[in-house]
Design a protein around this motif. Sequence first.
Motif, PDB file in Angstrom:
ATOM      1  N   LEU A 416       0.841  -1.199   0.000  1.00  0.00           N
ATOM      2  CA  LEU A 416       0.000   0.000   0.000  1.00  0.00           C
ATOM      3  C   LEU A 416       0.875   1.249   0.000  1.00  0.00           C
ATOM      4  O   LEU A 416       0.577   2.225  -0.713  1.00  0.00           O
ATOM      5  N   ARG A 417       1.964   1.219   0.756  1.00  0.00           N
ATOM      6  CA  ARG A 417       2.875   2.364   0.769  1.00  0.00           C
ATOM      7  C   ARG A 417       3.445   2.613  -0.624  1.00  0.00           C
ATOM      8  O   ARG A 417       3.518   3.768  -1.076  1.00  0.00           O
ATOM      9  N   ALA A 418       3.825   1.562  -1.298  1.00  0.00           N
ATOM     10  CA  ALA A 418       4.411   1.716  -2.635  1.00  0.00           C
ATOM     11  C   ALA A 418       3.393   2.283  -3.628  1.00  0.00           C
ATOM     12  O   ALA A 418       3.714   3.168  -4.428  1.00  0.00           O
ATOM     13  N   ARG A 419       2.151   1.765  -3.592  1.00  0.00           N
ATOM     14  CA  ARG A 419       1.112   2.257  -4.516  1.00  0.00           C
ATOM     15  C   ARG A 419       0.799   3.731  -4.260  1.00  0.00           C
ATOM     16  O   ARG A 419       0.685   4.526  -5.197  1.00  0.00           O
ATOM     17  N   MET A 420       0.641   4.095  -2.999  1.00  0.00           N
ATOM     18  CA  MET A 420       0.309   5.479  -2.679  1.00  0.00           C
ATOM     19  C   MET A 420       1.456   6.419  -3.019  1.00  0.00           C
ATOM     20  O   MET A 420       1.233   7.544  -3.514  1.00  0.00           O
ATOM     21  N   GLY A 421       2.683   5.985  -2.786  1.00  0.00           N
ATOM     22  CA  GLY A 421       3.833   6.817  -3.127  1.00  0.00           C
ATOM     23  C   GLY A 421       3.936   7.082  -4.620  1.00  0.00           C
ATOM     24  O   GLY A 421       4.186   8.212  -5.043  1.00  0.00           O
ATOM     25  N   ALA A 422       3.707   6.035  -5.420  1.00  0.00           N
ATOM     26  CA  ALA A 422       3.771   6.196  -6.876  1.00  0.00           C
ATOM     27  C   ALA A 422       2.655   7.112  -7.380  1.00  0.00           C
ATOM     28  O   ALA A 422       2.871   7.952  -8.264  1.00  0.00           O
ATOM     29  N   ARG A 423       1.475   6.963  -6.820  1.00  0.00           N
ATOM     30  CA  ARG A 423       0.334   7.803  -7.243  1.00  0.00           C
ATOM     31  C   ARG A 423       0.576   9.262  -6.850  1.00  0.00           C
ATOM     32  O   ARG A 423       0.241  10.178  -7.617  1.00  0.00           O
TER      33      ARG A 423
END
Length: 447
Positions: A416-423
């Motif tokens: 979830l951290r990776a997805r939110m960071g990329a977005r």
Amino acid sequence: MRRPMRSWRGTRRRWRACVLRLTSLRACSSSAGGTGRMKRSCAIRPCCMGIWTPSCKPWMRTQMTERPTPKRLLFLINDAWFFVTHILPLARAAVAAGYDTHAALPFQAAALDTADALEAIRATGAQLHDLPLQRAGYGPAGELRALWDIFTLCRRLRPGILHCISIKPVIYGGLVARCLGLGRAVFFITGLGHVFIAEGGKARLMRFLVKRAYRMTLSYARGVTVFENEVDRSLFVEAKLLPREQSVLIPGVGVDAEKFHPALVAPPGPPLVMLPARLQNEKGVREFVEAARILRSRSIGVRMVLVGYADFARPGGIREAELRAWVAEGVVEWWGHSSTMPATLREAHIVCLPSYREGFSKTLLEAAATGLPIVTSDAPGCRDAVLAGESALLVPPRDATALAEALERLIADPELRARMGARGREHVVREFTLARFITANLALYAA
């Protein structure tokens, strides 16, 4: 025989007549002596009608005969490091566009060494002027001296554009612009500040005085007020502090996405949650510390880090003894001020800003550009900088329990951290470029 006491109404009429004469000086100098009431009010002093007489003071002659220099730009600000982090690219662009650029700011600060900041500003090609104007108050004598210094500097430089940034420079600079009849004035409201957030009788009195000062300053006919979020803009308009047509909305100062880029590899060790901000109550520092205690009580492995300088003498600042107690307790770490924020942010896994409200948080833009997930307040200036549920989790202001729960959710879910960071990075690169902020301000200068 005792003289009769003057009535308040009569005194008020005399003050109004005095103000009328002062504010009509510029108009009379550019006209053939004025007409009607204005002409009569200025007839006492021939210099006010553009006629020089030996009895006129030298500063009056300068004020009446010299016009503002159209391509001379003066930035007025009370924090050198704020200029570096928020305004430096605009100053560099103004110099490149041919503006004779000047910056008036305090060379000394109580909480920080400003040598590196001053050198960075000089590197843009702007000329620097020392101005004893601090965020915290000096007392009446000190504030009057600061106002006088602004007046004498503006009278000497005659800037065609005066760009005032934050509360004190906006109020003092606006008053001077009115008095000297300067050209374009840009008032940059970077947020409501401590005076609008604090509670208590003293805070209410200060809000009343600041609103009156804003009303007098922001209505300057040649001025335009820049807001970073629509909530603050509507608040000022509804309070009749300025007409809406004299305001513009420029969301955020932008971010250099090449400078603030994601780390090539995730930092080692347990998740590190970072709060990068000045250590002020309204930044949510106490809620951050309380959330750290809650997470530790739940045996969650995490490092909670404060990054930012502490001005212990400033109203609303965290007390030194309290900060040292937090560090000794082991509940948080304090890294102090960082002049290399891109590298500092790349050491974090999560950025947290539980601020009570902001103008438009540059910290959150930088965190998103670095590819970091965010937990922040559902408050003006914070929610505007993120995509709720996509790049950030929003929590109610002043709610340490909700803050801890949101942080726990991100700590437990690396994907979830990776997805939110990329977005978040995608959103910032598309919507909040430096070029957009610079172009919007240069357009205001040219208007």
